[in-house]
Write a protein that holds these residues in place. Structure first.
Motif, short mmCIF file in Angstrom:
data_model
loop_
_atom_site.label_atom_id
_atom_site.label_comp_id
_atom_site.label_asym_id
_atom_site.label_seq_id
_atom_site.Cartn_x
_atom_site.Cartn_y
_atom_site.Cartn_z
N LEU A 22 0.78 -1.09 0.03
CA LEU A 22 -0.08 0.16 -0.04
C LEU A 22 0.72 1.18 0.04
N VAL A 23 0.36 2.40 -0.35
CA VAL A 23 1.05 3.35 -0.80
C VAL A 23 1.13 4.76 0.18
N VAL A 24 2.26 5.32 0.17
CA VAL A 24 2.11 6.33 1.36
C VAL A 24 2.16 7.60 0.70
N LEU A 25 1.49 7.96 -0.40
CA LEU A 25 1.54 9.13 -1.18
C LEU A 25 0.26 10.18 -0.60
N ASP A 46 6.22 -1.06 -7.19
CA ASP A 46 5.68 -1.45 -5.73
C ASP A 46 4.40 -0.62 -5.35
N VAL A 47 4.04 0.30 -6.17
CA VAL A 47 3.14 1.24 -5.88
C VAL A 47 1.59 0.82 -6.42
N LEU A 48 0.78 0.22 -5.40
CA LEU A 48 -0.66 -0.09 -5.91
C LEU A 48 -1.68 0.98 -6.42
N GLY A 49 -1.48 2.17 -5.48
CA GLY A 49 -2.54 3.23 -5.78
C GLY A 49 -1.91 4.53 -5.02
N VAL A 50 -2.56 5.67 -5.50
CA VAL A 50 -2.12 6.87 -4.99
C VAL A 50 -3.29 7.73 -4.86
N SER A 51 -3.40 8.61 -3.80
CA SER A 51 -4.25 9.66 -3.44
C SER A 51 -3.67 10.72 -3.95
N VAL A 109 -5.35 3.72 -9.38
CA VAL A 109 -4.99 2.40 -9.10
C VAL A 109 -4.10 1.72 -10.21
N PHE A 110 -2.89 1.32 -9.97
CA PHE A 110 -2.01 0.85 -10.88
C PHE A 110 -2.18 -0.83 -11.18
#
Ligand code: ZN
Ligand code: ZN
Length: 258
Positions: free
Chosen positions: A11-14, A137-142, A151-152
């Motif tokens: 999960l992403v930290v962005l 490694d990034v599944l998704g971003v907000s 969503v990637f």
């Protein structure tokens, strides 16, 4: 039944990055307050990268969104079938934040206005590019406070490869629950923490490893623990009490002084 044996989530930290707020997107205080009655998800997808809609996948998002806004008097409009979503053409295989904003600019149709808050979710057949490199490694971003979530899909597919089908669905849903959490203001991203659980060292995340908003769910080992915990509890709500309490406090605050 939807609970996986293994959640290989990255999960992403962005949540806190991205552009400034789009003018029409309500603040967290407004969103949780009585003015907003309807919360709408607009979902677009590139063909071949469409969201999972079988196995009642979207029930997981719906359950979490409803629980997060419990008592706030919101009605959610969430598409759960492909026919309620829109296919778009975006040929790119990697997307910077600026490019994601451009995708939303080109295709987002529902805008927040009046008593309605909208979020725009887009499934892409490519990867996030963080300005330096492609992030496999990034599944998704907000994107900040824009209400835009990407969503990637290749990352979802690769991460869940070799797993039982419901693992991929759980992974995708937990990704958008995490990103939606950021988009609505968790943790300390517009919604003030009601207790000391903001993991400020890792951005807008929760210190509790058992919470969907924990940053460590980016690593497979921690994500596996996260999944196993939910498998044993059979609790569909992926937010921990601290994050739910933040939301409840925001509802109460916004109601007393909108
Ligand atoms: Zn995050
Ligand atoms: Zn939490």
């Amino acid at each position: 039944m939807r609970t996986p044996h293994l959640l290989l989530a990255l999960l992403v930290v962005l949540g806190a990055c991205g552009d400034d707020a789009a003018p029409s997107q309500p603040s967290a205080r407004t969103l949780f307050g009585p003015t907003i009655r309807r919360v709408v998800l607009e979902v677009d997808y590139v063909r071949g990268a469409e969201p999972y809609t079988d196995m009642s996948a979207w029930e997981l998002f719906t359950a979490n969104a409803n629980r997060l806004f419990q008592g706030a008097g919101k009605t959610f409009e969430v598409p759960t079938a492909l026919g309620q979503m829109e296919a778009i053409t975006e040929a790119g295989t990697e997307f910077t934040t600026a490019q994601l904003l451009a995708v939303a600019d080109a295709h987002r149709q529902r805008r927040s206005a009046g008593d309605t808050a909208t979020f725009y979710l887009v499934w892409l057949n490519g990867y996030y590019h963080d300005g330096t490199r492609r992030r496999t490694d990034v599944l998704g971003v907000s994107l900040g406070t824009t209400g835009i979530i990407a969503v990637f899909k290749p990352v979802v597919t690769a991460t869940a490869q070799g797993s039982l089908p419901y693992v991929a669905r759980f992974l995708e849903q937990s990704t958008i629950i995490h990103e939606f959490g950021h988009a609505v203001g968790l943790v300390n991203n517009g919604v003030p923490p009601a207790s000391a659980h903001h993991d400020s060292a890792h951005g807008a995340h929760c210190t509790n490893e058992a919470c969907v908003m924990n940053h460590s769910n980016e690593g497979a080992a921690a994500a596996r623990m996260f999944a196993l915990r939910y498998m044993s509890t059979r609790n569909p709500v992926l937010f921990d009490q601290a994050c739910l309490d933040d939301a409840a406090a925001m509802v109460a605050t916004a109601r007393s002084a909108p």
